[in-house]
Motif scaffolding. Structure first.
Motif, PDB file in Angstrom:
ATOM      1  N   ARG A   1       0.847  -1.207   0.000  1.00 51.26           N
ATOM      2  CA  ARG A   1       0.000   0.000   0.000  1.00 51.26           C
ATOM      3  C   ARG A   1       0.876   1.249   0.000  1.00 51.26           C
ATOM      4  NH1 ARG A   1      -4.198  -1.077   4.241  1.00 51.26           N
ATOM      5  NH2 ARG A   1      -5.065  -2.570   2.781  1.00 51.26           N
ATOM      6  N   SER A   2       1.835   1.258   0.835  1.00 51.47           N
ATOM      7  CA  SER A   2       2.796   2.342   0.903  1.00 51.47           C
ATOM      8  C   SER A   2       3.447   2.530  -0.474  1.00 51.47           C
ATOM      9  CB  SER A   2       3.848   2.054   1.961  1.00 51.47           C
ATOM     10  OG  SER A   2       4.882   2.997   1.882  1.00 51.47           O
ATOM     11  N   ARG A   3       3.731   1.398  -1.104  1.00 49.44           N
ATOM     12  CA  ARG A   3       4.348   1.444  -2.409  1.00 49.44           C
ATOM     13  C   ARG A   3       3.367   2.036  -3.421  1.00 49.44           C
ATOM     14  NH1 ARG A   3       5.427  -3.965  -3.657  1.00 49.44           N
ATOM     15  NH2 ARG A   3       6.703  -4.129  -1.789  1.00 49.44           N
ATOM     16  N   ASP A   4       2.119   1.712  -3.285  1.00 48.01           N
ATOM     17  CA  ASP A   4       1.087   2.223  -4.183  1.00 48.01           C
ATOM     18  C   ASP A   4       0.993   3.743  -4.063  1.00 48.01           C
ATOM     19  OD1 ASP A   4       0.601  -0.294  -4.983  1.00 48.01           O
ATOM     20  OD2 ASP A   4      -1.351  -0.489  -3.948  1.00 48.01           O
ATOM     21  N   ARG A   5       0.982   4.166  -2.783  1.00 43.93           N
ATOM     22  CA  ARG A   5       0.930   5.622  -2.573  1.00 43.93           C
ATOM     23  C   ARG A   5       2.161   6.276  -3.167  1.00 43.93           C
ATOM     24  NH1 ARG A   5      -1.627   4.427   2.365  1.00 43.93           N
ATOM     25  NH2 ARG A   5       0.319   4.497   3.540  1.00 43.93           N
ATOM     26  N   SER A   6       3.287   5.682  -2.978  1.00 40.73           N
ATOM     27  CA  SER A   6       4.550   6.214  -3.508  1.00 40.73           C
ATOM     28  C   SER A   6       4.465   6.309  -5.037  1.00 40.73           C
ATOM     29  CB  SER A   6       5.705   5.298  -3.084  1.00 40.73           C
ATOM     30  OG  SER A   6       6.912   5.798  -3.608  1.00 40.73           O
ATOM     31  N   LYS A   7       3.972   5.238  -5.663  1.00 43.47           N
ATOM     32  CA  LYS A   7       3.809   5.248  -7.123  1.00 43.47           C
ATOM     33  C   LYS A   7       2.845   6.339  -7.551  1.00 43.47           C
ATOM     34  CE  LYS A   7       4.837   0.450  -8.378  1.00 43.47           C
ATOM     35  NZ  LYS A   7       4.222  -0.879  -8.531  1.00 43.47           N
ATOM     36  N   GLU A   8       1.780   6.446  -6.786  1.00 44.80           N
ATOM     37  CA  GLU A   8       0.754   7.454  -7.095  1.00 44.80           C
ATOM     38  C   GLU A   8       1.377   8.851  -7.043  1.00 44.80           C
ATOM     39  OE1 GLU A   8      -2.168   9.126  -8.591  1.00 44.80           O
ATOM     40  OE2 GLU A   8      -2.172   6.946  -8.491  1.00 44.80           O
ATOM     41  N   ARG A   9       2.104   9.126  -5.954  1.00 42.69           N
ATOM     42  CA  ARG A   9       2.770  10.431  -5.842  1.00 42.69           C
ATOM     43  C   ARG A   9       3.712  10.638  -7.023  1.00 42.69           C
ATOM     44  NH1 ARG A   9       2.650   9.317  -0.253  1.00 42.69           N
ATOM     45  NH2 ARG A   9       4.796   8.489  -0.221  1.00 42.69           N
ATOM     46  N   GLN A  10       4.427   9.587  -7.367  1.00 38.49           N
ATOM     47  CA  GLN A  10       5.369   9.675  -8.484  1.00 38.49           C
ATOM     48  C   GLN A  10       4.615  10.046  -9.779  1.00 38.49           C
ATOM     49  OE1 GLN A  10       8.749   9.639  -8.326  1.00 38.49           O
ATOM     50  NE2 GLN A  10       8.545  10.280 -10.476  1.00 38.49           N
ATOM     51  N   ARG A  11       3.526   9.307  -9.998  1.00 32.34           N
ATOM     52  CA  ARG A  11       2.711   9.599 -11.190  1.00 32.34           C
ATOM     53  C   ARG A  11       2.195  11.033 -11.154  1.00 32.34           C
ATOM     54  NH1 ARG A  11       1.055   4.041 -11.188  1.00 32.34           N
ATOM     55  NH2 ARG A  11      -0.627   4.466  -9.739  1.00 32.34           N
ATOM     56  N   SER A  12       1.744  11.472  -9.994  1.00 34.72           N
ATOM     57  CA  SER A  12       1.253  12.837  -9.821  1.00 34.72           C
ATOM     58  C   SER A  12       2.351  13.838 -10.188  1.00 34.72           C
ATOM     59  CB  SER A  12       0.788  13.037  -8.379  1.00 34.72           C
ATOM     60  OG  SER A  12       0.279  14.334  -8.209  1.00 34.72           O
ATOM     61  N   ARG A  13       3.562  13.578  -9.620  1.00 38.53           N
ATOM     62  CA  ARG A  13       4.690  14.474  -9.954  1.00 38.53           C
ATOM     63  C   ARG A  13       4.953  14.458 -11.466  1.00 38.53           C
ATOM     64  NH1 ARG A  13       6.878  12.650  -4.983  1.00 38.53           N
ATOM     65  NH2 ARG A  13       8.068  10.972  -6.007  1.00 38.53           N
ATOM     66  N   ASP A  14       4.901  13.257 -12.026  1.00 32.70           N
ATOM     67  CA  ASP A  14       5.156  13.128 -13.471  1.00 32.70           C
ATOM     68  C   ASP A  14       4.130  13.937 -14.279  1.00 32.70           C
ATOM     69  OD1 ASP A  14       7.291  11.537 -12.899  1.00 32.70           O
ATOM     70  OD2 ASP A  14       6.324   9.623 -13.512  1.00 32.70           O
ATOM     71  N   ARG A  15       2.870  13.772 -13.883  1.00 36.72           N
ATOM     72  CA  ARG A  15       1.811  14.530 -14.598  1.00 36.72           C
ATOM     73  C   ARG A  15       2.036  16.034 -14.443  1.00 36.72           C
ATOM     74  NH1 ARG A  15      -1.618  10.293 -12.664  1.00 36.72           N
ATOM     75  NH2 ARG A  15      -2.208  11.556 -10.859  1.00 36.72           N
ATOM     76  N   SER A  16       2.357  16.402 -13.205  1.00 35.27           N
ATOM     77  CA  SER A  16       2.607  17.816 -12.912  1.00 35.27           C
ATOM     78  C   SER A  16       3.744  18.338 -13.807  1.00 35.27           C
ATOM     79  CB  SER A  16       2.963  17.971 -11.437  1.00 35.27           C
ATOM     80  OG  SER A  16       3.197  19.328 -11.142  1.00 35.27           O
ATOM     81  N   ARG A  17       4.849  17.544 -13.854  1.00 28.31           N
ATOM     82  CA  ARG A  17       5.999  17.923 -14.673  1.00 28.31           C
ATOM     83  C   ARG A  17       5.583  18.023 -16.155  1.00 28.31           C
ATOM     84  NH1 ARG A  17       9.519  13.900 -12.747  1.00 28.31           N
ATOM     85  NH2 ARG A  17       9.809  14.907 -10.737  1.00 28.31           N
ATOM     86  N   GLU A  18       4.775  17.055 -16.574  1.00 26.56           N
ATOM     87  CA  GLU A  18       4.326  17.027 -17.968  1.00 26.56           C
ATOM     88  C   GLU A  18       3.509  18.286 -18.293  1.00 26.56           C
ATOM     89  OE1 GLU A  18       4.192  16.550 -21.566  1.00 26.56           O
ATOM     90  OE2 GLU A  18       5.531  15.259 -20.430  1.00 26.56           O
ATOM     91  N   ARG A  19       2.580  18.613 -17.348  1.00 20.69           N
ATOM     92  CA  ARG A  19       1.779  19.839 -17.559  1.00 20.69           C
ATOM     93  C   ARG A  19       2.696  21.046 -17.649  1.00 20.69           C
ATOM     94  NH1 ARG A  19      -1.791  17.233 -13.971  1.00 20.69           N
ATOM     95  NH2 ARG A  19      -1.024  18.447 -12.208  1.00 20.69           N
ATOM     96  N   GLN A  20       3.698  21.085 -16.763  1.00 22.97           N
ATOM     97  CA  GLN A  20       4.652  22.210 -16.765  1.00 22.97           C
ATOM     98  C   GLN A  20       5.367  22.287 -18.124  1.00 22.97           C
ATOM     99  OE1 GLN A  20       4.792  24.626 -14.407  1.00 22.97           O
ATOM    100  NE2 GLN A  20       6.024  25.588 -16.012  1.00 22.97           N
ATOM    101  N   ARG A  21       5.854  21.125 -18.573  1.00 19.85           N
ATOM    102  CA  ARG A  21       6.525  21.099 -19.877  1.00 19.85           C
ATOM    103  C   ARG A  21       5.580  21.566 -20.980  1.00 19.85           C
ATOM    104  NH1 ARG A  21       9.764  16.491 -18.261  1.00 19.85           N
ATOM    105  NH2 ARG A  21       8.058  15.070 -18.830  1.00 19.85           N
ATOM    106  N   SER A  22       4.363  21.124 -20.895  1.00 16.95           N
ATOM    107  CA  SER A  22       3.347  21.503 -21.879  1.00 16.95           C
ATOM    108  C   SER A  22       3.147  23.030 -21.866  1.00 16.95           C
ATOM    109  CB  SER A  22       2.036  20.789 -21.568  1.00 16.95           C
ATOM    110  OG  SER A  22       1.075  21.127 -22.526  1.00 16.95           O
ATOM    111  N   ARG A  23       3.008  23.555 -20.611  1.00 13.48           N
ATOM    112  CA  ARG A  23       2.865  25.020 -20.493  1.00 13.48           C
ATOM    113  C   ARG A  23       4.100  25.709 -21.062  1.00 13.48           C
ATOM    114  NH1 ARG A  23       0.250  23.817 -15.458  1.00 13.48           N
ATOM    115  NH2 ARG A  23       2.228  24.003 -14.341  1.00 13.48           N
ATOM    116  N   ASP A  24       5.277  25.173 -20.735  1.00 16.31           N
ATOM    117  CA  ASP A  24       6.529  25.774 -21.237  1.00 16.31           C
ATOM    118  C   ASP A  24       6.561  25.758 -22.765  1.00 16.31           C
ATOM    119  OD1 ASP A  24       7.223  26.183 -18.623  1.00 16.31           O
ATOM    120  OD2 ASP A  24       8.773  24.591 -18.544  1.00 16.31           O
ATOM    121  N   ARG A  25       6.204  24.595 -23.331  1.00 18.65           N
ATOM    122  CA  ARG A  25       6.198  24.519 -24.814  1.00 18.65           C
ATOM    123  C   ARG A  25       5.207  25.526 -25.391  1.00 18.65           C
ATOM    124  NH1 ARG A  25       6.666  18.856 -23.929  1.00 18.65           N
ATOM    125  NH2 ARG A  25       4.421  18.570 -24.171  1.00 18.65           N
ATOM    126  N   SER A  26       4.050  25.606 -24.750  1.00 19.24           N
ATOM    127  CA  SER A  26       3.013  26.545 -25.193  1.00 19.24           C
ATOM    128  C   SER A  26       3.556  27.989 -25.158  1.00 19.24           C
ATOM    129  CB  SER A  26       1.798  26.413 -24.306  1.00 19.24           C
ATOM    130  OG  SER A  26       0.776  27.258 -24.747  1.00 19.24           O
TER     131      SER A  26
END
Length: 147
Positions: free
Chosen positions: A1-26
């Motif tokens: 479960r802890s690992r799941d949360r960790s993965k989830e946070r990781q995915r969240s960070r990844d999405r966040s980073r992706e949105r940032q990159r998207s905004r930057d490209r825009s």
């Protein structure tokens, strides 16, 4: 479960980073479009300045041509005036000659008349002298003394 949360946070960070990159490209695309527009405006201004210079040059040329035509007309008028003056002087000389000729003719005519009158006077004198001679009695031959 802890690992799941960790993965989830990781995915969240990844999405966040992706949105940032998207905004930057825009943003980058926007900047690129802005730069492009700016270059276009710059070219437009440049073209406008060129047109302005061309118009200015054309006005100058036009003015020069106009002045040249004016100078040409002035010269032409000047030549015409010169010809007119010349013609007037010629006419004046001609009139002067004509007056002189007229004076000479009258003078000759007077001289001729005077000569004719003198000739007439002379003829009269000659005629009178002849008549006088005819009236005179022939002188008788002188008688020798002692006749």
């Amino acid at each position: 479960r802890s690992r799941d949360r960790s993965k989830e946070r990781q995915r969240s960070r990844d999405r966040s980073r992706e949105r940032q990159r998207s905004r930057d490209r825009s943003k980058e695309r926007q900047r690129s479009r802005d730069r492009s527009k700016e270059r276009q405006r710059s070219r437009d201004r440049s073209r406008e300045r060129q047109r302005s210079r061309d118009r200015s040059r054309e006005r100058l040329r036009s003015r020069d041509r106009s002045r040249e035509r004016q100078r040409s007309r002035d010269k032409s008028k000047e030549r015409q005036r010169s010809r007119d003056k010349s013609r007037e002087r010629q006419r004046s000389r001609n009139r002067s000659k004509e007056r002189q000729r007229s004076r000479d003719d009258r003078s000759k005519e007077r001289q001729r008349k005077n000569k004719d009158e003198d000739d007439d006077d002379i003829m009269e004198v000659v005629v009178v002298q002849r008549k006088d001679k005819e009236k005179e009695p022939e002188p008788e031959p002188e008688k020798e003394p002692g006749e």
